[in-house]
Design a protein around this motif. Structure first.
Motif, PDB file in Angstrom:
ATOM      1  N   GLY A  20       0.774  -1.236   0.000  1.00 36.77           N
ATOM      2  CA  GLY A  20       0.000   0.000   0.000  1.00 36.77           C
ATOM      3  C   GLY A  20       0.802   1.281   0.000  1.00 36.77           C
ATOM      4  N   ALA A  21       2.105   1.209  -0.197  1.00 39.88           N
ATOM      5  CA  ALA A  21       2.910   2.435  -0.237  1.00 39.88           C
ATOM      6  C   ALA A  21       2.490   3.306  -1.413  1.00 39.88           C
ATOM      7  CB  ALA A  21       4.394   2.091  -0.349  1.00 39.88           C
ATOM      8  N   ASP A  22       2.502   4.607  -1.207  1.00 38.05           N
ATOM      9  CA  ASP A  22       2.111   5.517  -2.288  1.00 38.05           C
ATOM     10  C   ASP A  22       3.230   6.472  -2.670  1.00 38.05           C
ATOM     11  OD1 ASP A  22       2.170   7.241  -0.138  1.00 38.05           O
ATOM     12  OD2 ASP A  22       0.144   8.034  -0.440  1.00 38.05           O
ATOM     13  N   TRP A  23       4.465   6.235  -2.156  1.00 40.36           N
ATOM     14  CA  TRP A  23       5.589   7.104  -2.510  1.00 40.36           C
ATOM     15  C   TRP A  23       6.866   6.275  -2.503  1.00 40.36           C
ATOM     16  CZ3 TRP A  23       5.072  12.654  -2.901  1.00 40.36           C
ATOM     17  CH2 TRP A  23       6.275  13.313  -3.259  1.00 40.36           C
ATOM     18  N   ILE A  24       7.667   6.437  -3.569  1.00 35.78           N
ATOM     19  CA  ILE A  24       8.980   5.806  -3.663  1.00 35.78           C
ATOM     20  C   ILE A  24       9.988   6.887  -4.029  1.00 35.78           C
ATOM     21  CG2 ILE A  24      10.414   4.088  -4.827  1.00 35.78           C
ATOM     22  CD1 ILE A  24       7.868   2.506  -5.406  1.00 35.78           C
ATOM     23  N   ASP A  25      11.065   6.952  -3.254  1.00 31.80           N
ATOM     24  CA  ASP A  25      12.111   7.951  -3.479  1.00 31.80           C
ATOM     25  C   ASP A  25      13.384   7.258  -3.945  1.00 31.80           C
ATOM     26  OD1 ASP A  25      13.204  10.787  -2.983  1.00 31.80           O
ATOM     27  OD2 ASP A  25      14.607   9.530  -1.866  1.00 31.80           O
ATOM     28  N   THR A  26      14.030   7.826  -4.959  1.00 37.33           N
ATOM     29  CA  THR A  26      15.238   7.220  -5.501  1.00 37.33           C
ATOM     30  C   THR A  26      16.180   8.302  -5.986  1.00 37.33           C
ATOM     31  OG1 THR A  26      16.004   5.404  -6.908  1.00 37.33           O
ATOM     32  CG2 THR A  26      14.408   6.950  -7.882  1.00 37.33           C
ATOM     33  N   ALA A  27      17.234   7.876  -6.676  1.00 39.39           N
ATOM     34  CA  ALA A  27      18.191   8.799  -7.298  1.00 39.39           C
ATOM     35  C   ALA A  27      18.949   8.037  -8.365  1.00 39.39           C
ATOM     36  CB  ALA A  27      19.159   9.364  -6.260  1.00 39.39           C
ATOM     37  N   PRO A  28      19.426   8.722  -9.402  1.00 40.99           N
ATOM     38  CA  PRO A  28      20.133   8.034 -10.482  1.00 40.99           C
ATOM     39  C   PRO A  28      21.406   7.319 -10.040  1.00 40.99           C
ATOM     40  CG  PRO A  28      19.462  10.225 -11.181  1.00 40.99           C
ATOM     41  CD  PRO A  28      19.227  10.151  -9.698  1.00 40.99           C
ATOM     42  N   ASN A  29      22.014   7.749  -8.935  1.00 38.04           N
ATOM     43  CA  ASN A  29      23.266   7.131  -8.487  1.00 38.04           C
ATOM     44  C   ASN A  29      23.060   6.011  -7.477  1.00 38.04           C
ATOM     45  OD1 ASN A  29      22.469   9.332  -6.680  1.00 38.04           O
ATOM     46  ND2 ASN A  29      24.358   8.917  -5.568  1.00 38.04           N
ATOM     47  N   TYR A  30      21.820   5.733  -7.053  1.00 37.45           N
ATOM     48  CA  TYR A  30      21.573   4.654  -6.106  1.00 37.45           C
ATOM     49  C   TYR A  30      21.723   3.294  -6.793  1.00 37.45           C
ATOM     50  CZ  TYR A  30      19.492   8.082  -2.845  1.00 37.45           C
ATOM     51  OH  TYR A  30      19.262   9.138  -1.992  1.00 37.45           O
ATOM     52  N   ALA A  31      21.966   2.279  -5.984  1.00 36.24           N
ATOM     53  CA  ALA A  31      22.091   0.898  -6.476  1.00 36.24           C
ATOM     54  C   ALA A  31      23.120   0.812  -7.613  1.00 36.24           C
ATOM     55  CB  ALA A  31      20.741   0.350  -6.924  1.00 36.24           C
TER      56      ALA A  31
END
Length: 300
Positions: free
Chosen positions: A26-37
């Motif tokens: 049920g999460a409604d927000w995901i935060d990321t960045a181009p340099n992650y993972a």
């Protein structure tokens, strides 16, 4: 205001798996960045998010992965010195990165954050000028419909005094007028990074200023890479929320901070996610008096 839980992907080993788990829960927000993972976070999210219109995605611009750096150099949007630093916030690069993120994700991001604009050895004056130019580039992207909003994601910009919310708002108005698209700030909040919470209880600081301006506040690193679990004693957990475990007690402190609307947790464990949801969303926030007692016990 009750905080909600969002997925932060900085520490996720399997970004696609973590995103799928969070969406199912049920999460409604995901935060990321181009340099992650190792530069693959956006590509992994693209396996999940294009078919989930109810889930908002935020990404960032600033730090360069190896792949991004090589392609940006070939595209002529960064210089050799910026490539060596693995960091760039010039308008030309921002426009290029926003388009690249949109293409990779398969959708426009809800919010694009300028990523740690305190980074680098240039003077404070030049960093503020860089912020203003970055706001201008993101305003243009918003006006073109390539992003919906933008913000600042910082680790130490507020704590070092490089900028505050009123100054960021002045830059946004200068860049985009009263109808600007500056909508959010992201900063670390936890019992390790407690000062903004202590300040808010006194009616001052970034959380109070952001709330007064109607900005979204996203709390990153709420468990500080696991450090919080080691800091919370059984006695402190009982003071925070009787019957809680160390991690959920730590989350409860952040969830009770004035002005915090969303907490970004990095996990790919469904069990840990469920425990965090219960701690953040299914219990009432701590009273200001109890939160002050916790702050007094921990110090700042």
């Amino acid at each position: 205001m009750t905080a909600t839980l969002g997925l932060g992907t900085y520490r996720c080993r399997d970004v696609a798996g973590a995103a799928a788990m969070a969406v199912r829960a049920g999460a409604d927000w995901i935060d990321t960045a181009p340099n992650y993972a190792e530069g693959q976070a956006e590509q992994q999210l693209a396996l999940v998010v294009p078919g989930t219109p109810g889930v908002k995605v935020s990404t960032k611009v600033g730090f360069l992965s190896t792949v991004t750096c090589d392609r940006a150099l070939r595209a002529g949007v960064i210089t050799a010195s910026e490539a060596e630093d693995n960091y760039c916030l010039t308008p030309r690069f921002i426009a290029w990165q926003v388009s690249r993120s949109q293409r990779i994700l398969g959708r426009e991001p809800e919010t694009v954050f300028l990523h740690n604009p305190e980074h680098g050895s240039m003077s404070a004056e030049l960093k503020i000028q860089r912020l203003y130019e970055g706001f201008g580039a993101l305003e243009q992207a918003a006006q073109e419909g390539r992003i919906r909003a933008y913000g600042v994601a910082t680790w130490s910009g507020f704590s070092l005094g490089l900028f505050d919310v009123p100054q960021l708002l002045e830059l946004a108005i200068k860049a985009g007028g009263r109808g600007h698209h500056f909508r959010a700030v992201q900063l670390p909040l936890s019992i390790v990074n407690l000062a903004p919470i202590a300040q808010a209880l006194g009616g001052v600081g970034v959380l109070v200023d952001a709330a007064a301006a109607g900005l979204d506040v996203l709390a990153s690193a709420p468990l500080h890479g696991g450090t919080v679990r080691d800091m919370v004693t059984p006695e402190l957990a009982e003071l925070i929320r009787p019957g809680s475990c160390r991690a959920t007690a730590g989350l409860a402190v952040v969830a009770s901070a004035p002005g915090v609307g969303r907490i970004l947790l990095s996990t790919d464990s469904a069990q840990h996610w469920a425990q965090a949801v219960a701690a953040v969303e299914q219990h009432p926030a701590m009273s200001p008096d109890r939160l002050r007692r916790v702050v007094d016990v921990l110090g700042t």
